[in-house]
Design a protein around this motif. Structure first.
Motif, PDB file in Angstrom:
ATOM      1  N   THR A   1      89.935  65.485  46.278  1.00 22.56           N
ATOM      2  CA  THR A   1      89.506  65.686  44.892  1.00 22.56           C
ATOM      3  C   THR A   1      90.626  66.198  43.992  1.00 22.56           C
ATOM      4  O   THR A   1      90.371  66.588  42.852  1.00 22.56           O
TER       5      THR A   1
ATOM      6  N   ASP B   1      79.705  79.398  36.916  1.00 20.95           N
ATOM      7  CA  ASP B   1      80.616  78.257  36.883  1.00 20.95           C
ATOM      8  C   ASP B   1      80.529  77.386  38.138  1.00 20.95           C
ATOM      9  O   ASP B   1      81.102  76.290  38.165  1.00 20.95           O
TER      10      ASP B   1
ATOM     11  N   PRO C   1      78.126  73.837  37.727  1.00 20.54           N
ATOM     12  CA  PRO C   1      78.806  72.710  37.070  1.00 20.54           C
ATOM     13  C   PRO C   1      80.036  72.225  37.823  1.00 20.54           C
ATOM     14  O   PRO C   1      80.391  71.048  37.726  1.00 20.54           O
ATOM     15  N   THR C   2      80.675  73.099  38.601  1.00 24.40           N
ATOM     16  CA  THR C   2      81.811  72.669  39.422  1.00 24.40           C
ATOM     17  C   THR C   2      81.368  71.672  40.478  1.00 24.40           C
ATOM     18  O   THR C   2      81.992  70.620  40.680  1.00 24.40           O
TER      19      THR C   2
ATOM     20  N   HIS D   1      80.391  68.388  38.818  1.00 19.70           N
ATOM     21  CA  HIS D   1      81.593  67.681  38.367  1.00 19.70           C
ATOM     22  C   HIS D   1      82.250  66.964  39.540  1.00 19.70           C
ATOM     23  O   HIS D   1      82.638  65.788  39.429  1.00 19.70           O
TER      24      HIS D   1
ATOM     25  N   GLU E   1      80.566  63.859  40.368  1.00 18.57           N
ATOM     26  CA  GLU E   1      80.454  62.945  39.230  1.00 18.57           C
ATOM     27  C   GLU E   1      78.998  62.793  38.806  1.00 18.57           C
ATOM     28  O   GLU E   1      78.543  61.701  38.419  1.00 18.57           O
TER      29      GLU E   1
ATOM     30  N   ILE F   1      75.906  67.048  34.064  1.00 13.75           N
ATOM     31  CA  ILE F   1      75.551  68.457  33.974  1.00 13.75           C
ATOM     32  C   ILE F   1      74.381  68.579  33.012  1.00 13.75           C
ATOM     33  O   ILE F   1      74.471  68.142  31.859  1.00 13.75           O
TER      34      ILE F   1
ATOM     35  N   CYS G   1      81.050  76.585  33.255  1.00 19.50           N
ATOM     36  CA  CYS G   1      82.003  75.482  33.070  1.00 19.50           C
ATOM     37  C   CYS G   1      82.596  75.105  34.426  1.00 19.50           C
ATOM     38  O   CYS G   1      82.793  75.958  35.290  1.00 19.50           O
ATOM     39  N   SER G   2      82.899  73.839  34.602  1.00 18.91           N
ATOM     40  CA  SER G   2      83.487  73.387  35.855  1.00 18.91           C
ATOM     41  C   SER G   2      84.843  74.041  36.091  1.00 18.91           C
ATOM     42  O   SER G   2      85.679  74.134  35.190  1.00 18.91           O
TER      43      SER G   2
END
Length: 494
Positions: free
Chosen positions: A339, A355, A358-359, A362, A365, A368, A375-376
């Protein structure tokens, strides 16, 4: 790109400073160190609400505590979140499984997983026989204890060692074969998932360990690594209470007080031993992943829900916002380079458990969902410079010691919501939070800066902590906000 497998590893009550790769002078964590060398190590990761239930709500939902509604510790409040990490990954085509601790309600709530193999440790509301329906009794919701009784005898129980599940000051070695320890059980069941998973799908496996949360019961071989060693003692701030007139330190489940030196030394040794035990068992699982051919196409994330004060400032357990309690280890790793994680990188941005959801999405794929506050972390893990928050707000209901805090990883401001007492620490110069700077005229401007930041953060909150840019102490603290339970809502007519 092919979706990666995702291995999410959480431990319970592990301090951020208990990794040898971060310079801890005594602890041995070789497998976690290797994981960090193969990925990104976050040096300013925090839990906004440092206890099990609210921290896990942030992990699962990606929401801040004001959004998910849990601002203290309270059991038996239903988990009815529309979007969870496991649920969204299942929608994205993942085979999802949790092994170990969930700490949700009802206890067997799937929270989006296809399956859970559950062991939450000793949960009082499930153990108390005078207040449970049969379907919520411990024997019906726990998977580890029936497994243990088939191997160790029908009378085996979690309480056999005589250690309380919140006893942070006492310890003794595990009394059964190591293979029967809850830590080994999580790994054994997780290896079995590798055998039983659907090979047509990527997997999301959450390995959730109860330790190093008390009871402090490491196998003897691990306790021997640290027992008798000249361990560094707890840090004690100049501001910490020295007196213990009511001898609260003699209580095995104390949250504060002067604990007898030998007892505390043994407890600290056992705590380190539990972490090394987990580390070695993770090595066992990584070996199994290699055998199943999945190690090099799996994103691995490791963290804890909160820390353990372990005697710092004569305090124990969690809930308070000091570094030992609120700061957590966090590693995002990619052994096969699948990745694009920057290997061996160190990230200093301040991040929070919100966080993580969303990580994971992400990396898969997967979209969200709306309402996610986190946040990622993947861009930071890849060494990219991206816009990022400059501070986080945390809090915890804790009676007279209820607190709110803000930190940017360099300074920390603490406000005790019942008394109005404040503390300010320079974490760069004073990572142990030894010196409270609130009385230093040189920091008056910084104190005002953080006070205003927190007042703005709390403006409009239902407790009434802030009004007109001013913090208001003495308001009644809550463990859950009204929007979570529906309290205070006006019923619809008709």
């Amino acid at each position: 790109m092919q979706q990666p497998n995702i291995l999410f590893i959480t431990v319970d009550q592990m301090r951020a400073d208990c990794l040898s790769i971060l310079g801890n002078p005594v602890i041995e964590t070789p497998n976690l160190d290797q994981l960090a060398r193969g990925g990104a190590l976050f040096r300013n990761a925090y839990t906004a609400t440092p206890s099990c239930v609210p921290a896990r709500a942030a992990i699962m939902t990606g929401k801040s505590q004001a959004s998910h509604g849990r601002v203290g510790y309270e059991d038996c409040v239903p988990w009815d979140y529309e979007h969870t990490a496991a649920g969204e990954l299942a929608k994205a085509g993942y085979h999802t499984q949790c092994v170990g601790k969930m700490h949700v309600y009802p206890a067997r709530n799937l929270c989006g997983f296809h399956n859970i193999v559950l062991h939450d440790g000793y949960l009082h509301h499930n153990r108390y026989k005078d207040r449970n329906l049969v379907t919520e009794s411990f024997d019906h919701c726990d998977d580890y204890l029936p497994w243990l009784r088939r191997r160790a005898g029908a009378d085996a129980d979690l309480t056999d060692l005589g250690l309380d599940c919140n006893a942070s000051t006492v310890a003794r070695p595990w009394h059964l074969p190591e293979a029967l320890h809850p830590t080994n059980w999580v790994v054994t069941q997780s290896i079995d998932f590798l055998r039983r998973r659907d090979p047509r799908k990527p997997f999301f496996l959450w390995m959730s360990f109860v330790r190093p949360h008390p009871p402090f019961d490491p196998p003897q071989a691990y306790l021997d690594l640290y027992d008798g060693m000249d361990l560094p003692g707890p840090v004690v701030g100049e501001w910490a209470e020295r007196d213990d007139e009511d001898l609260s330190g003699l209580n095995p489940v104390t949250a504060r007080g002067r604990v007898p030196a030998n007892r505390l030394k043994k407890a600290r040794a056992a705590y380190y031993a539990l972490i090394t035990h987990i580390d070695h068992q993770l090595g066992r699982f990584f070996g199994a992943m290699d055998e199943y051919g999945v190690l090099n196409n799996t994103l691995i994330v490791f963290t804890s829900d909160h820390g353990e004060l372990l005697g710092d400032h004569h305090l124990f357990r969690k809930a308070l916002p000091y570094e030992g309690s609120a700061k957590v280890p966090l590693i995002v790793s990619d052994p096969g380079g699948f990745t694009g994680i920057s290997r061996g990188s160190r990230v200093d941005e301040v991040v929070e458990l919100r966080d993580l959801m969303p990580t994971l999405l992400h990396a898969a794929e997967a979209p969200i969902p709306p309402g996610v506050d986190g946040c990622s972390l993947l861009p930071l893990s890849r060494g990219l410079k991206v816009p990022w928050r400059d501070a986080i707000h945390g809090e915890h209901e804790y009676g007279a010691l209820s607190t709110h805090y803000m930190t940017d990883g360099r300074e920390k401001y603490i406000w005790f919501s019942q008394s109005g007492r404040e503390q300010l620490f320079d974490l760069c110069a004073d990572p142990g939070e030894i010196t409270d700077l609130t009385g230093d005229d040189e920091y008056a401007g910084r104190l005002e800066h953080w006070r205003a930041r927190l007042a703005a953060e709390l403006e409009g909150r239902e407790e009434g902590y802030s009004e007109g840019g001013r913090l208001i102490p003495g308001r009644t603290p809550k463990t859950v906000l009204d929007h979570l339970t529906g309290a205070g809502q006006i019923p619809a007519e008709g």
